[in-house]
Structures are given as C-alpha cells and as structure tokens.
Scaffold this motif. Structure first.
Motif, PDB file in Angstrom:
ATOM      1  N   UNK A   1     -46.921 -26.980  33.415  1.00 24.20           N
ATOM      2  CA  UNK A   1     -45.400 -26.877  33.971  1.00 24.20           C
ATOM      3  C   UNK A   1     -45.692 -26.146  35.300  1.00 24.20           C
ATOM      4  N   UNK A   2     -46.279 -25.278  35.554  1.00 19.24           N
ATOM      5  CA  UNK A   2     -46.388 -24.495  36.684  1.00 19.24           C
ATOM      6  C   UNK A   2     -46.883 -25.885  38.004  1.00 19.24           C
ATOM      7  N   UNK A   3     -47.724 -26.608  37.643  1.00 18.37           N
ATOM      8  CA  UNK A   3     -48.095 -27.579  38.672  1.00 18.37           C
ATOM      9  C   UNK A   3     -47.136 -28.779  38.640  1.00 18.37           C
ATOM     10  N   UNK A   4     -46.641 -29.253  37.646  1.00 19.83           N
ATOM     11  CA  UNK A   4     -45.614 -30.334  37.666  1.00 19.83           C
ATOM     12  C   UNK A   4     -44.263 -30.120  37.839  1.00 19.83           C
TER      13      UNK A   4
ATOM     14  N   UNK B   1     -40.500 -29.678  38.736  1.00 13.67           N
ATOM     15  CA  UNK B   1     -39.770 -30.277  39.823  1.00 13.67           C
ATOM     16  C   UNK B   1     -38.902 -29.248  40.572  1.00 13.67           C
ATOM     17  N   UNK B   2     -38.692 -28.033  40.026  1.00 17.50           N
ATOM     18  CA  UNK B   2     -37.897 -27.226  40.999  1.00 17.50           C
ATOM     19  C   UNK B   2     -38.658 -25.797  41.129  1.00 17.50           C
ATOM     20  N   UNK B   3     -38.142 -25.062  41.827  1.00 16.83           N
ATOM     21  CA  UNK B   3     -38.640 -23.672  41.919  1.00 16.83           C
ATOM     22  C   UNK B   3     -38.563 -22.922  40.984  1.00 16.83           C
ATOM     23  N   UNK B   4     -37.333 -23.005  40.184  1.00 12.50           N
ATOM     24  CA  UNK B   4     -37.002 -22.146  39.094  1.00 12.50           C
ATOM     25  C   UNK B   4     -37.793 -22.582  37.956  1.00 12.50           C
TER      26      UNK B   4
ATOM     27  N   UNK C   1     -41.057 -23.615  38.077  1.00 11.47           N
ATOM     28  CA  UNK C   1     -42.215 -22.833  38.379  1.00 11.47           C
ATOM     29  C   UNK C   1     -42.202 -21.564  38.010  1.00 11.47           C
ATOM     30  N   UNK C   2     -40.930 -20.708  38.508  1.00  6.80           N
ATOM     31  CA  UNK C   2     -40.722 -19.304  38.283  1.00  6.80           C
ATOM     32  C   UNK C   2     -40.940 -19.104  36.589  1.00  6.80           C
ATOM     33  N   UNK C   3     -40.283 -19.959  35.881  1.00  4.70           N
ATOM     34  CA  UNK C   3     -40.496 -19.736  34.309  1.00  4.70           C
ATOM     35  C   UNK C   3     -41.707 -19.867  33.962  1.00  4.70           C
ATOM     36  N   UNK C   4     -42.284 -20.899  34.515  1.00  7.78           N
ATOM     37  CA  UNK C   4     -43.785 -21.181  34.006  1.00  7.78           C
ATOM     38  C   UNK C   4     -44.736 -20.117  34.301  1.00  7.78           C
ATOM     39  N   UNK C   5     -44.339 -19.604  35.483  1.00 10.95           N
ATOM     40  CA  UNK C   5     -45.369 -18.377  35.867  1.00 10.95           C
ATOM     41  C   UNK C   5     -45.118 -17.343  34.754  1.00 10.95           C
ATOM     42  N   UNK C   6     -43.747 -16.806  34.573  1.00 12.35           N
ATOM     43  CA  UNK C   6     -43.462 -15.885  33.781  1.00 12.35           C
ATOM     44  C   UNK C   6     -44.005 -16.077  32.289  1.00 12.35           C
ATOM     45  N   UNK C   7     -43.876 -17.387  31.948  1.00 11.50           N
ATOM     46  CA  UNK C   7     -44.461 -17.732  30.667  1.00 11.50           C
ATOM     47  C   UNK C   7     -46.260 -17.306  30.611  1.00 11.50           C
ATOM     48  N   UNK C   8     -46.559 -17.856  31.794  1.00  7.28           N
ATOM     49  CA  UNK C   8     -48.264 -17.572  31.747  1.00  7.28           C
ATOM     50  C   UNK C   8     -48.517 -15.884  31.916  1.00  7.28           C
ATOM     51  N   UNK C   9     -47.600 -15.314  32.417  1.00 11.38           N
ATOM     52  CA  UNK C   9     -47.905 -13.568  32.538  1.00 11.38           C
ATOM     53  C   UNK C   9     -47.607 -13.241  31.022  1.00 11.38           C
TER      54      UNK C   9
ATOM     55  N   UNK D   1     -33.682 -14.002  42.412  1.00  8.94           N
ATOM     56  CA  UNK D   1     -32.576 -13.644  43.573  1.00  8.94           C
ATOM     57  C   UNK D   1     -32.930 -14.214  44.927  1.00  8.94           C
ATOM     58  N   UNK D   2     -34.451 -14.580  45.190  1.00 10.48           N
ATOM     59  CA  UNK D   2     -34.517 -15.404  46.353  1.00 10.48           C
ATOM     60  C   UNK D   2     -34.161 -16.868  46.218  1.00 10.48           C
ATOM     61  N   UNK D   3     -34.200 -17.302  45.084  1.00  7.16           N
ATOM     62  CA  UNK D   3     -33.804 -18.825  44.909  1.00  7.16           C
ATOM     63  C   UNK D   3     -32.059 -18.779  44.789  1.00  7.16           C
ATOM     64  N   UNK D   4     -31.430 -17.819  44.318  1.00 10.74           N
ATOM     65  CA  UNK D   4     -29.963 -17.536  44.471  1.00 10.74           C
ATOM     66  C   UNK D   4     -29.369 -17.377  45.693  1.00 10.74           C
ATOM     67  N   UNK D   5     -30.019 -16.633  46.701  1.00  9.15           N
ATOM     68  CA  UNK D   5     -29.700 -16.447  47.915  1.00  9.15           C
ATOM     69  C   UNK D   5     -29.860 -17.881  48.716  1.00  9.15           C
ATOM     70  N   UNK D   6     -30.955 -18.337  48.482  1.00 10.10           N
ATOM     71  CA  UNK D   6     -31.299 -19.766  49.124  1.00 10.10           C
ATOM     72  C   UNK D   6     -30.757 -21.037  48.906  1.00 10.10           C
ATOM     73  N   UNK D   7     -29.972 -20.908  47.558  1.00  6.31           N
ATOM     74  CA  UNK D   7     -29.329 -22.100  47.123  1.00  6.31           C
ATOM     75  C   UNK D   7     -27.752 -22.013  47.625  1.00  6.31           C
ATOM     76  N   UNK D   8     -27.390 -20.785  48.100  1.00  4.38           N
ATOM     77  CA  UNK D   8     -25.967 -20.750  48.472  1.00  4.38           C
ATOM     78  C   UNK D   8     -25.737 -20.829  49.860  1.00  4.38           C
TER      79      UNK D   8
END
Length: 87
Positions: free
Chosen positions: A23-26, A28-31, A33-41, A80-87
């Motif tokens: 999921x981290x590799x595939x 489609x969005x930054x979020x 990948x963030x959830x996948x990295x959090x799941x890996x940790x 927080x970075x994604x929320x700031x970048x998206x608006x």
C-alpha cells in the motif's frame, strides 16, 4: 509450544508488513501512504511487543515507547502538512 507461537507470529507480522509495504508503494495519494507508513510502524511495535512477551523480558520497553512516539508525531506532522498543502 513457544517455538510454534513464535513461528505463527512471525508469519502473521510478515504478511501484515508486506501488505503495508504494498500500500505504501501503490498508494494513489499522500494520505494513503501516510496510513500505510503508520500501519507499518504499528506492525513493528506489535512485533517487538510480541517478541518481548514470548521471551518474557521487558528490556525492549524503551524501544516500544520510542517507536510509538515516532509514529504518533510523524502521523500528526504529515497530516498537518497535507491539510495545509490542500487548502
């Protein structure tokens, strides 16, 4: 019985880590990948905790605390970075 438990836990955590890496590799969005990295940790924390429980020692408790704090702070910072970048 301990060896069987260790083998089963290793297999389950390995499958979970591979799925999170996929999921981290595939993602489609930054979020995603963030959830996948959090799941890996979280899988890493679970694996270290299971190893400590199977071997009955508590010397890895600081490692568990550090990994948990790293996961929390990293997830909050990226959201927080994604929320700031998206608006």
């Amino acid at each position: 019985m301990t060896i069987v438990l260790a083998v089963v836990l290793t297999g389950l955590f390995s499958v979970t880590a591979l799925l999170a890496l996929a999921r981290l590799y595939r993602g489609p969005s930054l979020l995603d990948r963030v959830v996948a990295a959090d799941m890996l940790l979280a899988t890493m924390v679970g694996a270290v905790g299971a190893e400590a429980a199977v071997n009955r020692h508590s010397t890895t408790l600081p490692v568990l605390v550090a990994l948990s704090l790293l996961g929390f702070v990293g997830s909050v910072a990226l959201v927080r970075f994604a929320a700031r970048d998206g608006s």
